[in-house]
Design a protein around this motif. Structure first.
Motif, PDB file in Angstrom:
ATOM      1  N   GLN A  41      30.076  72.725  34.027  1.00 28.64           N
ATOM      2  CA  GLN A  41      31.029  71.750  34.554  1.00 28.64           C
ATOM      3  C   GLN A  41      30.508  70.329  34.345  1.00 28.64           C
ATOM      4  OE1 GLN A  41      31.488  71.732  38.798  1.00 28.64           O
ATOM      5  NE2 GLN A  41      33.517  70.820  38.689  1.00 28.64           N
ATOM      6  N   ALA A  42      29.233  70.122  34.568  1.00 28.06           N
ATOM      7  CA  ALA A  42      28.641  68.801  34.369  1.00 28.06           C
ATOM      8  C   ALA A  42      28.758  68.375  32.911  1.00 28.06           C
ATOM      9  CB  ALA A  42      27.175  68.821  34.793  1.00 28.06           C
ATOM     10  N   GLN A  43      28.515  69.298  32.006  1.00 27.66           N
ATOM     11  CA  GLN A  43      28.605  68.975  30.585  1.00 27.66           C
ATOM     12  C   GLN A  43      30.035  68.646  30.184  1.00 27.66           C
ATOM     13  OE1 GLN A  43      26.291  71.488  28.093  1.00 27.66           O
ATOM     14  NE2 GLN A  43      27.516  71.058  26.295  1.00 27.66           N
ATOM     15  N   ARG A  44      31.000  69.389  30.717  1.00 24.52           N
ATOM     16  CA  ARG A  44      32.409  69.093  30.420  1.00 24.52           C
ATOM     17  C   ARG A  44      32.801  67.717  30.955  1.00 24.52           C
ATOM     18  NH1 ARG A  44      33.041  74.514  31.692  1.00 24.52           N
ATOM     19  NH2 ARG A  44      33.613  74.012  33.832  1.00 24.52           N
ATOM     20  N   LEU A  45      32.408  67.406  32.168  1.00 17.85           N
ATOM     21  CA  LEU A  45      32.757  66.114  32.761  1.00 17.85           C
ATOM     22  C   LEU A  45      32.118  64.955  32.017  1.00 17.85           C
ATOM     23  CD1 LEU A  45      32.517  66.887  36.577  1.00 17.85           C
ATOM     24  CD2 LEU A  45      34.575  66.292  35.301  1.00 17.85           C
ATOM     25  N   CYS A  46      30.918  65.145  31.548  1.00 16.09           N
ATOM     26  CA  CYS A  46      30.175  64.060  30.912  1.00 16.09           C
ATOM     27  C   CYS A  46      30.425  63.952  29.414  1.00 16.09           C
ATOM     28  CB  CYS A  46      28.691  64.230  31.178  1.00 16.09           C
ATOM     29  SG  CYS A  46      28.290  64.108  32.922  1.00 16.09           S
ATOM     30  N   GLY A  86      14.612  83.335  38.015  1.00 15.24           N
ATOM     31  CA  GLY A  86      15.051  81.990  38.341  1.00 15.24           C
ATOM     32  C   GLY A  86      14.919  81.042  37.176  1.00 15.24           C
ATOM     33  N   VAL A  87      13.781  81.109  36.491  1.00 14.05           N
ATOM     34  CA  VAL A  87      13.555  80.208  35.359  1.00 14.05           C
ATOM     35  C   VAL A  87      14.544  80.519  34.239  1.00 14.05           C
ATOM     36  CG1 VAL A  87      11.920  79.528  33.553  1.00 14.05           C
ATOM     37  CG2 VAL A  87      11.143  79.822  35.895  1.00 14.05           C
ATOM     38  N   GLU A  88      14.768  81.796  33.978  1.00 20.23           N
ATOM     39  CA  GLU A  88      15.706  82.198  32.916  1.00 20.23           C
ATOM     40  C   GLU A  88      17.097  81.640  33.181  1.00 20.23           C
ATOM     41  OE1 GLU A  88      17.115  83.791  29.456  1.00 20.23           O
ATOM     42  OE2 GLU A  88      15.027  83.822  30.096  1.00 20.23           O
ATOM     43  N   ASN A  89      17.557  81.705  34.415  1.00 20.50           N
ATOM     44  CA  ASN A  89      18.896  81.221  34.739  1.00 20.50           C
ATOM     45  C   ASN A  89      18.974  79.703  34.790  1.00 20.50           C
ATOM     46  OD1 ASN A  89      20.007  83.759  34.898  1.00 20.50           O
ATOM     47  ND2 ASN A  89      19.531  83.973  37.062  1.00 20.50           N
ATOM     48  N   LYS A  90      17.916  79.041  35.200  1.00 22.85           N
ATOM     49  CA  LYS A  90      17.965  77.588  35.360  1.00 22.85           C
ATOM     50  C   LYS A  90      17.776  76.839  34.051  1.00 22.85           C
ATOM     51  CE  LYS A  90      16.981  76.685  40.099  1.00 22.85           C
ATOM     52  NZ  LYS A  90      16.380  75.724  40.968  1.00 22.85           N
ATOM     53  N   VAL A  91      16.986  77.382  33.133  1.00 24.87           N
ATOM     54  CA  VAL A  91      16.677  76.621  31.922  1.00 24.87           C
ATOM     55  C   VAL A  91      17.140  77.347  30.665  1.00 24.87           C
ATOM     56  CG1 VAL A  91      14.851  75.567  30.549  1.00 24.87           C
ATOM     57  CG2 VAL A  91      14.720  75.481  33.020  1.00 24.87           C
ATOM     58  N   HIS A  92      16.600  78.509  30.418  1.00 23.07           N
ATOM     59  CA  HIS A  92      16.841  79.176  29.142  1.00 23.07           C
ATOM     60  C   HIS A  92      18.305  79.544  28.951  1.00 23.07           C
ATOM     61  CE1 HIS A  92      12.612  79.232  28.376  1.00 23.07           C
ATOM     62  NE2 HIS A  92      12.379  79.855  29.521  1.00 23.07           N
ATOM     63  N   SER A 125      19.346  65.759  29.398  1.00 26.83           N
ATOM     64  CA  SER A 125      20.682  65.863  29.976  1.00 26.83           C
ATOM     65  C   SER A 125      20.692  66.806  31.175  1.00 26.83           C
ATOM     66  CB  SER A 125      21.695  66.315  28.935  1.00 26.83           C
ATOM     67  OG  SER A 125      21.433  67.631  28.509  1.00 26.83           O
ATOM     68  N   LEU A 126      19.962  67.921  31.094  1.00 25.19           N
ATOM     69  CA  LEU A 126      19.892  68.828  32.245  1.00 25.19           C
ATOM     70  C   LEU A 126      19.261  68.144  33.448  1.00 25.19           C
ATOM     71  CD1 LEU A 126      18.840  72.222  30.628  1.00 25.19           C
ATOM     72  CD2 LEU A 126      21.070  71.562  31.522  1.00 25.19           C
ATOM     73  N   ASN A 127      18.221  67.367  33.216  1.00 22.83           N
ATOM     74  CA  ASN A 127      17.576  66.649  34.316  1.00 22.83           C
ATOM     75  C   ASN A 127      18.510  65.601  34.913  1.00 22.83           C
ATOM     76  OD1 ASN A 127      15.152  68.070  34.302  1.00 22.83           O
ATOM     77  ND2 ASN A 127      14.302  66.763  32.697  1.00 22.83           N
ATOM     78  N   LEU A 128      19.306  64.923  34.071  1.00 22.96           N
ATOM     79  CA  LEU A 128      20.293  63.965  34.594  1.00 22.96           C
ATOM     80  C   LEU A 128      21.326  64.665  35.454  1.00 22.96           C
ATOM     81  CD1 LEU A 128      21.163  61.527  31.685  1.00 22.96           C
ATOM     82  CD2 LEU A 128      20.169  60.954  33.883  1.00 22.96           C
ATOM     83  N   TYR A 129      21.824  65.806  34.987  1.00 24.71           N
ATOM     84  CA  TYR A 129      22.820  66.549  35.752  1.00 24.71           C
ATOM     85  C   TYR A 129      22.255  66.983  37.100  1.00 24.71           C
ATOM     86  CZ  TYR A 129      25.169  67.038  31.195  1.00 24.71           C
ATOM     87  OH  TYR A 129      25.764  66.811  29.987  1.00 24.71           O
ATOM     88  N   ARG A 130      21.060  67.543  37.089  1.00 24.29           N
ATOM     89  CA  ARG A 130      20.451  68.026  38.342  1.00 24.29           C
ATOM     90  C   ARG A 130      20.110  66.875  39.283  1.00 24.29           C
ATOM     91  NH1 ARG A 130      17.636  72.106  34.840  1.00 24.29           N
ATOM     92  NH2 ARG A 130      18.913  73.965  35.125  1.00 24.29           N
ATOM     93  N   ASN A 131      19.674  65.762  38.721  1.00 24.94           N
ATOM     94  CA  ASN A 131      19.342  64.592  39.531  1.00 24.94           C
ATOM     95  C   ASN A 131      20.582  64.027  40.217  1.00 24.94           C
ATOM     96  OD1 ASN A 131      17.552  62.602  40.538  1.00 24.94           O
ATOM     97  ND2 ASN A 131      18.289  61.173  38.991  1.00 24.94           N
ATOM     98  N   ASN A 132      21.744  64.236  39.615  1.00 28.85           N
ATOM     99  CA  ASN A 132      22.989  63.745  40.181  1.00 28.85           C
ATOM    100  C   ASN A 132      23.770  64.831  40.897  1.00 28.85           C
ATOM    101  OD1 ASN A 132      23.450  60.787  39.421  1.00 28.85           O
ATOM    102  ND2 ASN A 132      22.522  61.713  37.625  1.00 28.85           N
ATOM    103  N   MET A 133      23.039  65.834  41.395  1.00 31.39           N
ATOM    104  CA  MET A 133      23.537  66.861  42.300  1.00 31.39           C
ATOM    105  C   MET A 133      24.590  67.800  41.705  1.00 31.39           C
ATOM    106  SD  MET A 133      21.590  66.157  44.628  1.00 31.39           S
ATOM    107  CE  MET A 133      20.570  64.792  45.106  1.00 31.39           C
ATOM    108  N   PHE A 134      24.589  67.992  40.400  1.00 32.01           N
ATOM    109  CA  PHE A 134      25.458  69.001  39.799  1.00 32.01           C
ATOM    110  C   PHE A 134      24.786  70.355  39.943  1.00 32.01           C
ATOM    111  CE2 PHE A 134      27.222  65.434  37.356  1.00 32.01           C
ATOM    112  CZ  PHE A 134      28.572  65.702  37.479  1.00 32.01           C
ATOM    113  N   ASN A 135      25.516  71.354  40.411  1.00 35.55           N
ATOM    114  CA  ASN A 135      24.998  72.713  40.488  1.00 35.55           C
ATOM    115  C   ASN A 135      25.452  73.547  39.298  1.00 35.55           C
ATOM    116  OD1 ASN A 135      23.670  72.373  42.949  1.00 35.55           O
ATOM    117  ND2 ASN A 135      25.579  72.659  44.061  1.00 35.55           N
TER     118      ASN A 135
END
Length: 70
Positions: free
Chosen positions: A51-56, A1-7, A37-47
């Motif tokens: 995609q979040a990086q492309r939009l932002c 889980g950690v590998e997929n979510k962060v690393h 930036s990852l925390n901002l994306y997750r806080n704003n409900m991006f899964n």
């Protein structure tokens, strides 16, 4: 889980391994910016972080409509 979510996201989506920044203070600053930036994306409900990086990546005008500022 950690590998997929962060690393994996930092390595592949944000290109951390391909970064040529090697100067000591800059490596920590850019790691902090990537985590922020990852925390901002997750806080704003991006899964999907890619995609979040492309939009932002369009600029501040696009971000204003996507993020709810508190």
């Amino acid at each position: 889980g950690v590998e997929n979510k962060v690393h994996y996201v930092r390595d592949v989506t944000q290109g951390e391994d391909a970064s040529r920044i090697r100067t000591t203070p800059l490596t920590q600053i850019f790691a902090l910016a990537r985590n922020f930036s990852l925390n901002l994306y997750r806080n704003n409900m991006f899964n999907n972080m890619a995609q979040a990086q492309r939009l932002c990546s369009f600029g501040l005008d696009t971000l204003k409509g996507l993020f709810r500022m508190k």
